[in-house]
Design an enzyme around this catalytic site. Structure first.
Site, PDB file in Angstrom:
ATOM      1  N   PHE A  49     -25.882 -11.823  33.492  1.00 62.12           N
ATOM      2  CA  PHE A  49     -25.589 -11.260  34.549  1.00 62.12           C
ATOM      3  C   PHE A  49     -25.662  -9.356  33.982  1.00 62.12           C
ATOM      4  CE2 PHE A  49     -24.022 -15.397  36.635  1.00 62.12           C
ATOM      5  CZ  PHE A  49     -24.231 -14.641  37.561  1.00 62.12           C
ATOM      6  N   GLU A  50     -25.369  -9.757  32.799  1.00 65.16           N
ATOM      7  CA  GLU A  50     -24.982  -7.777  32.295  1.00 65.16           C
ATOM      8  C   GLU A  50     -25.113  -8.065  30.698  1.00 65.16           C
ATOM      9  OE1 GLU A  50     -23.006  -3.804  33.950  1.00 65.16           O
ATOM     10  OE2 GLU A  50     -21.563  -5.115  33.005  1.00 65.16           O
ATOM     11  N   GLN A  51     -26.992  -7.828  30.283  1.00 62.78           N
ATOM     12  CA  GLN A  51     -26.684  -7.941  28.603  1.00 62.78           C
ATOM     13  C   GLN A  51     -27.473  -6.858  28.295  1.00 62.78           C
ATOM     14  OE1 GLN A  51     -29.489 -10.939  25.934  1.00 62.78           O
ATOM     15  NE2 GLN A  51     -29.120 -11.645  28.172  1.00 62.78           N
ATOM     16  N   ARG A  81     -25.290   0.888  33.124  1.00 59.01           N
ATOM     17  CA  ARG A  81     -24.205   0.263  32.045  1.00 59.01           C
ATOM     18  C   ARG A  81     -24.418   0.142  31.134  1.00 59.01           C
ATOM     19  NH1 ARG A  81     -19.041  -1.081  33.316  1.00 59.01           N
ATOM     20  NH2 ARG A  81     -19.460  -2.707  33.314  1.00 59.01           N
TER      21      ARG A  81
END
Length: 537
Positions: A374-376, A353
């Site tokens: 979270f989504e770095q 991702r």
């Protein structure tokens, strides 16, 4: 002249070393906190030169840290070998602030360090820093510190009521669960903050080493022993086997938390974590590193430092004649199919991702903002030296100020500098610098450039950073000579001690490649290469 080990043996962020010998092979497992994959395992055959060989917690079924706060995640793993298997015990800490920790302990196993590593077996959540001891009668014992969320001390050290002692309970490997009653076997010394237990058996004695004093400048390795595994334990005549707490000028500070290992010919060593503050400061951008000390068993049956002092030494006699390899520059041209071993990312078990290898570049997809839990989309490696230079080249065409990609020196969401290619309404494609100067808990950005630096067309941009102790300078090039950009920045803010302080910041500085796109369109940046040059300038 006898060959020497030069400490730290694992430079840069490598804390809480658990050492394990199998034949003539040595392995050290260290904490990785919010960095993915989880747990670093280094290998050596001489205790002098070490090589990263595995990060075993590399899939969602083993570890998912999305949402874990900074400096949570994997705390203090324990690596051991028994019954033809490697056993790895670890904690995934889900909370830092407040009275609770939510510290979940697991066990994974593998027939070799390379794997395959099993899915985890859940053990307990009563505290962190677990270890597994394999007794010579075949029984297995699980230890961890006991976390007390109350403000009162009940049977522990009133100086540090949350650290309520060391729990011991039998583990049944066939049933894959704890059995019998848990017993609090050791409350620690008057120093307090007892954690990091490891057991070692010799001549009918059970030797318990623990970490005490907290992981800042009062840290220590404390030793105790008992004829019975469940105690009572008596303290070492000197109480602390290793500590720098009374020697503020020692080059290795914050010494504590380690484990005993013996060579095949009976020489004894003890690992420990340490830090090397910037000269004249109490700031440690390299984080907590791994060192090792030579020890001797004396006639009283206790272990002592061979040097005669609890203060850890930089130069330590090696077990045999071998020299440490000098530091080398490392350059990666991203033309392969896999990420080079020294790089990690944050929290997520779904790296597809956030990045992919295209065959000609490392493509990083813009996700959440720098500092997200979270989504770095950050791919980075450890800073391992007080002086270094790092370079990369990025191809990126932003369409909005909400998209940025570039080079960052990063500790956590409150402590970083970021040189980024972005877009500005009046300038167009340009360079900017985003800094977060360690102010906690606010964490507001500062923008050290007085104005965005315009960039020509969509050609690749080379970015670099030079760090020299407490100072860092960014550079860029669009085809000509390197040009400095922005002011000299404070490299000390990306340290354990800045902001929340060393009792709440447990990792170390990374340098790497970052892309965010908070518009939500996931615009990607291609990084064609990355170079790390140690001891630069």
């Amino acid at each position: 002249m006898r060959a020497m080990i030069v400490n730290p043996i694992l430079p840069g962020f490598n804390p809480d070393p658990s050492i394990c010998r199998v034949g003539e092979d040595y392995y050290i497992a260290t904490s990785t906190f919010e960095w993915y994959p989880g747990v670093q395992i280094h290998h050596s055959r001489d205790l002098v030169n070490w090589r990263l060989v595995k990060r075993p917690l590399d899939r969602a079924s083993q570890l998912d840290m999305r949402g874990n706060p900074d400096s949570c995640g994997i705390w203090a793993p324990c690596l051991s070998y028994a019954d033809g298997l490697f056993w790895l015990v670890y904690t995934d800490v889900k909370r830092y602030d407040g009275n609770f920790k939510d510290a979940h302990n697991y066990i994974v196993t593998a027939p070799s360090i390379e794997g395959p590593w099993s899915d985890p077996v859940y053990v307990n959540s009563s505290g962190f820093d677990p270890s597994l001891f394999h007794d010579d009668d075949g029984r297995k014992w699980f230890l961890n510190m006991l976390w007390n969320h109350r403000s009162e001390s009940v049977g522990g050290n009133p100086k540090s009521p949350a650290f309520a002692g060391i729990l011991l309970q039998e583990y049944d490997p066939k049933a894959r669960r704890l059995i019998g009653e848990a017993k609090n076997i050791f409350a620690g010394s008057p120093l307090g903050l007892v954690e990091g237990p490891h057991l070692y058996k010799r001549d009918g004695w059970y030797y318990l080493t623990v970490a005490e004093g907290g992981t800042a400048y009062e840290h220590a390795v404390t030793m105790a022993r008992s004829r019975r595994i469940d105690g009572p334990y008596e303290l070492h005549p000197n109480v602390h086997l290793f500590t720098s707490k009374d020697t503020p000028d020692a080059p290795l500070q914050r010494a504590g938390h380690g484990q005993i290992v013996e060579t095949p010919d009976g020489q004894v060593y003890h690992t420990h974590l340490c830090s090397r503050p910037l000269p004249g400061t109490r700031r440690s951008p390299l984080g907590r590193e791994t060192a090792i000390q030579k020890c001797v068993w004396k006639e009283d049956g206790w272990l002592y430092p061979e040097s005669g002092s609890p203060v850890p030494q930089v130069h330590v006699p090696a077990p045999f004649d071998v020299e440490p390899a000098p530091p080398q520059a490392v350059e990666h041209v991203f033309k392969g199919a896999s990420l080079p071993a020294e790089f990690q990312w944050l929290r997520t078990p779904y790296p597809e991702r956030i990045f992919t290898l295209t065959g000609s570049a490392l493509r990083i997809f813009g996700r959440e903002s720098i500092g997200s839990w979270f989504e770095q989309a950050l791919v980075a490696r450890r800073q391992e030296h007080h002086r270094y230079r790092a370079e990369t080249e990025v191809i990126f065409s932003p369409a909005t100020f909400q998209q940025a990609a570039g080079l960052t020196t990063y500790y956590n969401r409150h402590k970083f500098h970021f040189l980024a290619v972005t877009w500005h309404e009046t300038v167009g494609r340009c360079l900017t610098i985003l800094s977060c100067p360690g102010e906690w808990p606010d964490g507001r950005l500062s923008f050290p450039l007085t104005a965005p630096q315009p960039l020509p067309d969509d050609r690749p941009v080379k970015l670099a950073v030079e760090v020299k102790e407490a100072e860092q300078q960014f550079f860029y090039s669009t085809g000509g000579d390197w040009q400095p950009i922005g002011p000299v920045l404070d490299a000390g803010i990306t340290s354990d001690e800045a902001g929340r302080g060393a009792h709440g910041s447990f990792t170390g500085t990374f340098v790497g490649m970052m892309c965010f796109d908070i518009s939500g369109s996931g615009r990607a940046a291609d990084f064609t290469r990355f170079t790390y040059i140690p001891e630069f300038g």
